[in-house]
Design a protein around this motif. Structure first.
Motif, PDB file in Angstrom:
ATOM      1  N   ARG A 181      23.171 -27.302 -70.932  1.00 51.64           N
ATOM      2  CA  ARG A 181      22.878 -27.086 -69.518  1.00 51.64           C
ATOM      3  C   ARG A 181      21.442 -26.661 -69.238  1.00 51.64           C
ATOM      4  O   ARG A 181      20.949 -26.819 -68.132  1.00 51.64           O
ATOM      5  CB  ARG A 181      23.817 -26.010 -68.959  1.00 51.64           C
ATOM      6  CG  ARG A 181      25.107 -26.511 -68.393  1.00 51.64           C
ATOM      7  CD  ARG A 181      24.886 -27.163 -67.054  1.00 51.64           C
ATOM      8  NE  ARG A 181      26.142 -27.498 -66.399  1.00 51.64           N
ATOM      9  CZ  ARG A 181      26.207 -27.982 -65.167  1.00 51.64           C
ATOM     10  NH1 ARG A 181      25.114 -28.184 -64.472  1.00 51.64           N
ATOM     11  NH2 ARG A 181      27.368 -28.277 -64.635  1.00 51.64           N
ATOM     12  N   SER A 182      20.781 -26.090 -70.237  1.00 55.72           N
ATOM     13  CA  SER A 182      19.454 -25.541 -69.993  1.00 55.72           C
ATOM     14  C   SER A 182      18.674 -25.505 -71.300  1.00 55.72           C
ATOM     15  O   SER A 182      19.259 -25.350 -72.381  1.00 55.72           O
ATOM     16  CB  SER A 182      19.566 -24.132 -69.389  1.00 55.72           C
ATOM     17  OG  SER A 182      18.298 -23.557 -69.168  1.00 55.72           O
ATOM     18  N   LEU A 183      17.346 -25.667 -71.204  1.00 57.82           N
ATOM     19  CA  LEU A 183      16.464 -25.643 -72.367  1.00 57.82           C
ATOM     20  C   LEU A 183      15.344 -24.637 -72.154  1.00 57.82           C
ATOM     21  O   LEU A 183      14.922 -24.380 -71.031  1.00 57.82           O
ATOM     22  CB  LEU A 183      15.807 -27.011 -72.605  1.00 57.82           C
ATOM     23  CG  LEU A 183      16.661 -28.265 -72.711  1.00 57.82           C
ATOM     24  CD1 LEU A 183      15.757 -29.479 -72.890  1.00 57.82           C
ATOM     25  CD2 LEU A 183      17.629 -28.155 -73.863  1.00 57.82           C
ATOM     26  N   VAL A 223      18.830 -24.188 -76.660  1.00 64.25           N
ATOM     27  CA  VAL A 223      19.651 -24.932 -75.713  1.00 64.25           C
ATOM     28  C   VAL A 223      20.877 -24.101 -75.359  1.00 64.25           C
ATOM     29  O   VAL A 223      21.588 -23.627 -76.255  1.00 64.25           O
ATOM     30  CB  VAL A 223      20.107 -26.283 -76.309  1.00 64.25           C
ATOM     31  CG1 VAL A 223      20.838 -27.106 -75.254  1.00 64.25           C
ATOM     32  CG2 VAL A 223      18.920 -27.053 -76.878  1.00 64.25           C
ATOM     33  N   ALA A 224      21.118 -23.905 -74.064  1.00 62.84           N
ATOM     34  CA  ALA A 224      22.339 -23.224 -73.617  1.00 62.84           C
ATOM     35  C   ALA A 224      23.446 -24.248 -73.476  1.00 62.84           C
ATOM     36  O   ALA A 224      23.333 -25.199 -72.691  1.00 62.84           O
ATOM     37  CB  ALA A 224      22.090 -22.519 -72.287  1.00 62.84           C
ATOM     38  N   ASN A 225      24.531 -24.068 -74.230  1.00 60.49           N
ATOM     39  CA  ASN A 225      25.654 -25.001 -74.266  1.00 60.49           C
ATOM     40  C   ASN A 225      26.813 -24.450 -73.457  1.00 60.49           C
ATOM     41  O   ASN A 225      27.472 -23.495 -73.871  1.00 60.49           O
ATOM     42  CB  ASN A 225      26.085 -25.243 -75.711  1.00 60.49           C
ATOM     43  CG  ASN A 225      24.945 -25.703 -76.583  1.00 60.49           C
ATOM     44  OD1 ASN A 225      24.257 -26.664 -76.257  1.00 60.49           O
ATOM     45  ND2 ASN A 225      24.725 -25.011 -77.702  1.00 60.49           N
ATOM     46  N   VAL A 267      24.309 -20.843 -77.793  1.00 59.04           N
ATOM     47  CA  VAL A 267      22.979 -21.428 -77.739  1.00 59.04           C
ATOM     48  C   VAL A 267      22.712 -22.108 -79.076  1.00 59.04           C
ATOM     49  O   VAL A 267      23.117 -21.608 -80.129  1.00 59.04           O
ATOM     50  CB  VAL A 267      21.877 -20.395 -77.427  1.00 59.04           C
ATOM     51  CG1 VAL A 267      22.008 -19.873 -76.010  1.00 59.04           C
ATOM     52  CG2 VAL A 267      21.868 -19.263 -78.439  1.00 59.04           C
ATOM     53  N   SER A 268      22.057 -23.261 -79.017  1.00 63.49           N
ATOM     54  CA  SER A 268      21.643 -23.973 -80.220  1.00 63.49           C
ATOM     55  C   SER A 268      20.155 -23.758 -80.439  1.00 63.49           C
ATOM     56  O   SER A 268      19.354 -23.921 -79.505  1.00 63.49           O
ATOM     57  CB  SER A 268      21.919 -25.476 -80.095  1.00 63.49           C
ATOM     58  OG  SER A 268      23.293 -25.748 -80.029  1.00 63.49           O
ATOM     59  N   ILE A 269      19.783 -23.381 -81.656  1.00 60.68           N
ATOM     60  CA  ILE A 269      18.382 -23.238 -82.039  1.00 60.68           C
ATOM     61  C   ILE A 269      17.992 -24.465 -82.850  1.00 60.68           C
ATOM     62  O   ILE A 269      18.603 -24.769 -83.880  1.00 60.68           O
ATOM     63  CB  ILE A 269      18.147 -21.964 -82.864  1.00 60.68           C
ATOM     64  CG1 ILE A 269      18.642 -20.735 -82.100  1.00 60.68           C
ATOM     65  CG2 ILE A 269      16.668 -21.831 -83.218  1.00 60.68           C
ATOM     66  CD1 ILE A 269      17.934 -20.492 -80.785  1.00 60.68           C
ATOM     67  N   LEU A 270      16.967 -25.192 -82.383  1.00 57.40           N
ATOM     68  CA  LEU A 270      16.447 -26.351 -83.084  1.00 57.40           C
ATOM     69  C   LEU A 270      15.003 -26.040 -83.468  1.00 57.40           C
ATOM     70  O   LEU A 270      14.117 -25.984 -82.603  1.00 57.40           O
ATOM     71  CB  LEU A 270      16.503 -27.612 -82.220  1.00 57.40           C
ATOM     72  CG  LEU A 270      17.870 -28.247 -81.961  1.00 57.40           C
ATOM     73  CD1 LEU A 270      18.655 -27.460 -80.913  1.00 57.40           C
ATOM     74  CD2 LEU A 270      17.710 -29.690 -81.491  1.00 57.40           C
ATOM     75  N   THR A 300      30.529 -16.537 -71.592  1.00 57.16           N
ATOM     76  CA  THR A 300      31.364 -17.675 -71.224  1.00 57.16           C
ATOM     77  C   THR A 300      30.624 -18.625 -70.282  1.00 57.16           C
ATOM     78  O   THR A 300      30.139 -18.224 -69.238  1.00 57.16           O
ATOM     79  CB  THR A 300      32.651 -17.185 -70.548  1.00 57.16           C
ATOM     80  OG1 THR A 300      33.268 -16.200 -71.383  1.00 57.16           O
ATOM     81  CG2 THR A 300      33.623 -18.328 -70.329  1.00 57.16           C
ATOM     82  N   ARG A 301      30.549 -19.884 -70.700  1.00 57.63           N
ATOM     83  CA  ARG A 301      29.917 -20.962 -69.937  1.00 57.63           C
ATOM     84  C   ARG A 301      28.491 -20.615 -69.499  1.00 57.63           C
ATOM     85  O   ARG A 301      28.200 -20.474 -68.305  1.00 57.63           O
ATOM     86  CB  ARG A 301      30.779 -21.352 -68.742  1.00 57.63           C
ATOM     87  CG  ARG A 301      32.120 -21.967 -69.138  1.00 57.63           C
ATOM     88  CD  ARG A 301      32.995 -22.241 -67.936  1.00 57.63           C
ATOM     89  NE  ARG A 301      32.464 -23.309 -67.093  1.00 57.63           N
ATOM     90  CZ  ARG A 301      32.629 -24.621 -67.319  1.00 57.63           C
ATOM     91  NH1 ARG A 301      33.279 -25.022 -68.389  1.00 57.63           N
ATOM     92  NH2 ARG A 301      32.149 -25.514 -66.495  1.00 57.63           N
ATOM     93  N   PRO A 302      27.570 -20.509 -70.457  1.00 54.28           N
ATOM     94  CA  PRO A 302      26.171 -20.239 -70.101  1.00 54.28           C
ATOM     95  C   PRO A 302      25.572 -21.426 -69.357  1.00 54.28           C
ATOM     96  O   PRO A 302      25.704 -22.572 -69.783  1.00 54.28           O
ATOM     97  CB  PRO A 302      25.500 -20.037 -71.460  1.00 54.28           C
ATOM     98  CG  PRO A 302      26.341 -20.831 -72.418  1.00 54.28           C
ATOM     99  CD  PRO A 302      27.740 -20.695 -71.906  1.00 54.28           C
ATOM    100  N   ARG A 303      24.900 -21.151 -68.256  1.00 54.27           N
ATOM    101  CA  ARG A 303      24.299 -22.200 -67.434  1.00 54.27           C
ATOM    102  C   ARG A 303      22.772 -22.248 -67.548  1.00 54.27           C
ATOM    103  O   ARG A 303      22.167 -23.260 -67.204  1.00 54.27           O
ATOM    104  CB  ARG A 303      24.685 -21.989 -65.961  1.00 54.27           C
ATOM    105  CG  ARG A 303      26.163 -22.187 -65.662  1.00 54.27           C
ATOM    106  CD  ARG A 303      26.576 -23.637 -65.848  1.00 54.27           C
ATOM    107  NE  ARG A 303      27.966 -23.862 -65.485  1.00 54.27           N
ATOM    108  CZ  ARG A 303      28.381 -24.309 -64.301  1.00 54.27           C
ATOM    109  NH1 ARG A 303      27.497 -24.561 -63.357  1.00 54.27           N
ATOM    110  NH2 ARG A 303      29.650 -24.484 -64.055  1.00 54.27           N
ATOM    111  N   SER A 304      22.159 -21.160 -67.984  1.00 51.98           N
ATOM    112  CA  SER A 304      20.701 -21.121 -68.000  1.00 51.98           C
ATOM    113  C   SER A 304      20.224 -20.226 -69.130  1.00 51.98           C
ATOM    114  O   SER A 304      20.901 -19.266 -69.508  1.00 51.98           O
ATOM    115  CB  SER A 304      20.174 -20.610 -66.648  1.00 51.98           C
ATOM    116  OG  SER A 304      18.772 -20.505 -66.632  1.00 51.98           O
TER     117      SER A 304
END
Length: 556
Positions: free
Chosen positions: A184-186, A201-203, A209-212, A230-234
């Motif tokens: 949803r957000s980077l 990245v917020a999933n 969150v994914s760390i790349l 729960t349900r991160p948007r930003s």
């Protein structure tokens, strides 16, 4: 007893000499805005004010990667000496701040444009294929070639698409990297201190969150996930505990919380800490709202017409939220100094009310009452930059256009409206190096992004010329045509010509600045009797080229 006291004091002194005192680490600096955000080319240089947080006495401002003489004002402000050679020609500079060790690090990038101001913004779009349902994005230089690239989060395909920029407004084909479910957000930052940009990245649906970690060539290592609310948007990045390591904050829609993940400086993060936010938090931004040098948070509460402000304690924790009234269903936030008083202000996109609320900061963590501006269409997301180069911050509104700032906290009517697919504002940047900031929108239903470059436009007046009867073999008095660049980018003129029994002279050069005009004089020289026709043709790089003016005359 006396001897023991003397011995103890001596040992203590020796230990103090042998063990050096611990020095507190410097924070990673954060740039919130620049003042001014733009200047005219060919000037005499300027003093650039850099507003943000985490600045220290050894902070150094960098202009396109080169150090500039820097003056420390406070933890929230620096000034940098920008020379006349830095602003000689049109272009966009990347401004960063570097803090010294221990800790320290390099800030985010802020853009400073060198350009001629215009009264409006004209945009021309080109589509690029990305993943499924693009809903997030940002612009950064991921391969270190000095050209802006794009990172696009794709809600439907659970990927990030990387599009490497060519520097002319075009991009290479996408390369996809897996994320968690429903990104949803980077946000971007150097999380492991290797000097290469990484992504977080917020999933939304995997509640993580994914760390790349970036490799510096536009590619990324496989993701590593960390749980959040729960349900991160930003998601937003900052040094929330001032230890010189970047941290992460997310706005968690369904748990009504903000999650803080403190960075370890090696690309890994500590388990989340949760802090209460408002109702259904949708968007989050970080800035120093009360001037204490510590990062604070502002959260758009989608479930109620309010924004929650959480003041930071400087150790990674935050105080209880207080709320600010805005429009219905606030969905997106953007930062800036809209009235040029040196305090951080907020712009809020109100989805249900089709408006943007402006909250002017007072510098103590509080804000004035909202001022609302209509967007006509649904404003899903917004971003701030000086799009027309007049020195005032403007607001780009998805699906609506650009609200041009007046520098006093108010805004004019919408311009450069672009409609079609459902659009989400993703990023702003100078993608073709012309000194004008461009816009990227995500087309949610078309699996593409549109890169809107600022473009020139040609205005001709009049559109036709009619000459009175003229004796064959003689030349008439000239009639004038005015050519105006009604767009907001430099017009490149390749040629001006006439056909038939007509000739022209002109004052136009090979380029014409936005808003400027030149004159073309046309004469009629009939070679025979009767009605004679021809055309004046202008060939350039504007849409609709070549443009023509119809020419008519009568030979007698």
């Amino acid at each position: 007893m006396k001897t023991r006291l003397i011995s103890f004091a001596l040992v203590s002194l020796l230990l103090a000499i042998a063990i050096p005192s611990q020095t507190s680490p410097n924070p990673v600096p954060l740039i919130s805005w620049l003042a001014p955000p733009s200047t005219l080319p060919g000037g005499s240089g300027l003093t650039l004010a850099i507003h943000g947080s985490g600045f220290v006495s050894g902070s150094v401002a960098r202009w396109n990667g080169l150090d500039r003489a820097t003056t420390f004002i406070s933890a929230t402000q620096l000034t940098a000496a920008i020379s006349s050679s830095d602003t000689l020609t049109d272009g966009t500079a990347s401004v960063t701040v570097s803090n010294p060790a221990p800790g320290g690090g390099v800030s985010n990038v802020a853009f400073f444009t060198v350009t001629h101001p215009t009264k409006s913004v004209a945009l021309g779009g080109t589509d690029f294929v990305v993943g499924s349902n693009p809903t997030a994005g940002l612009a950064a230089d991921f391969n270190g070639d000095g050209k802006l690239d794009l990172a696009i989060g794709n809600l439907g395909s659970a990927t990030v698409s990387i599009l490497l920029g060519n520097g002319d407004g075009t991009f290479a084909a996408k390369k996809d990297f897996p994320t968690g479910t429903s990104p949803r957000s980077l946000a971007v930052g150097d999380f492991n201190g290797d000097g290469k940009l990484d992504l977080v990245v917020a999933n939304q649906d995997s509640m993580s969150v994914s760390i790349l970690l970036g490799k510096g060539d536009g590619t990324f290592a496989p993701k590593v996930d960390y749980p959040v609310g729960t349900r991160p948007r930003s998601v937003v990045v900052g040094d929330f505990n001032d230890d010189g390591k970047l941290d992460i904050a997310t706005a968690n829609h369904d748990s009504n919380t903000v999650s803080i993940l403190l960075g370890n400086g090696d690309g890994t993060f500590a388990p989340k800490m949760d802090f209460r936010a408002g109702t259904f938090p949708f968007w989050i931004v970080a800035a120093d709202f009360n001037g204490d040098g510590k990062l604070d948070l502002a959260v758009a509460d989608y479930g109620v017409p309010q924004v929650s402000v959480l003041l930071g304690n400087g150790d990674g924790t935050f105080g209880p939220p207080w709320t600010l009234a805005v429009g219905d269903q606030p969905r997106s936030l953007a930062l800036g100094d809209f009235n040029r008083d040196g305090n951080a202000d907020l712009a809020v996109a109100n989805e249900n009310q089709h408006s943007v609320s402006i909250l002017l900061g007072k510098g103590d963590g509080s804000f004035g009452a909202q001022t609302m501006f209509s967007t006509v269409f649904i404003p899903f997301t917004i971003g701030t930059a000086d799009f027309n180069g007049d020195g005032y911050l403007d607001i780009a509104v998805s699906q609506a256009g650009i609200l041009l700032g007046k520098g006093d906290g108010t805004f004019g009517s919408l311009g450069a409206v672009s409609m079609g697919a459902r659009k989400i504002f993703l990023a702003a940047g100078d993608f073709n190096g012309d000194g004008r900031l461009d816009v990227v929108d995500g087309n949610i239903d078309l699996d593409t992004v549109t890169v809107y470059l600022q473009v020139p436009r040609v205005g001709l007046a009049p559109h036709s010329l009619t000459f009175s009867s003229q004796t064959v073999g003689t030349t008439s008095k000239p009639k004038k045509v005015t050519l105006t660049n009604t767009g907001s980018a430099l017009l490149q003129i390749a040629g001006i010509s006439t056909s038939g029994d007509f000739a022209q002279t002109h004052t136009c050069t090979s380029t014409l600045e936005a808003g400027a005009a030149c004159t073309i004089e046309v004469t009629f020289h009939p070679t025979t009797t009767g009605t004679r026709t021809g055309s004046l043709t202008i060939t350039d790089d504007a849409s609709g080229s070549p443009q023509t003016v119809t020419l008519t005359g009568t030979g007698q």
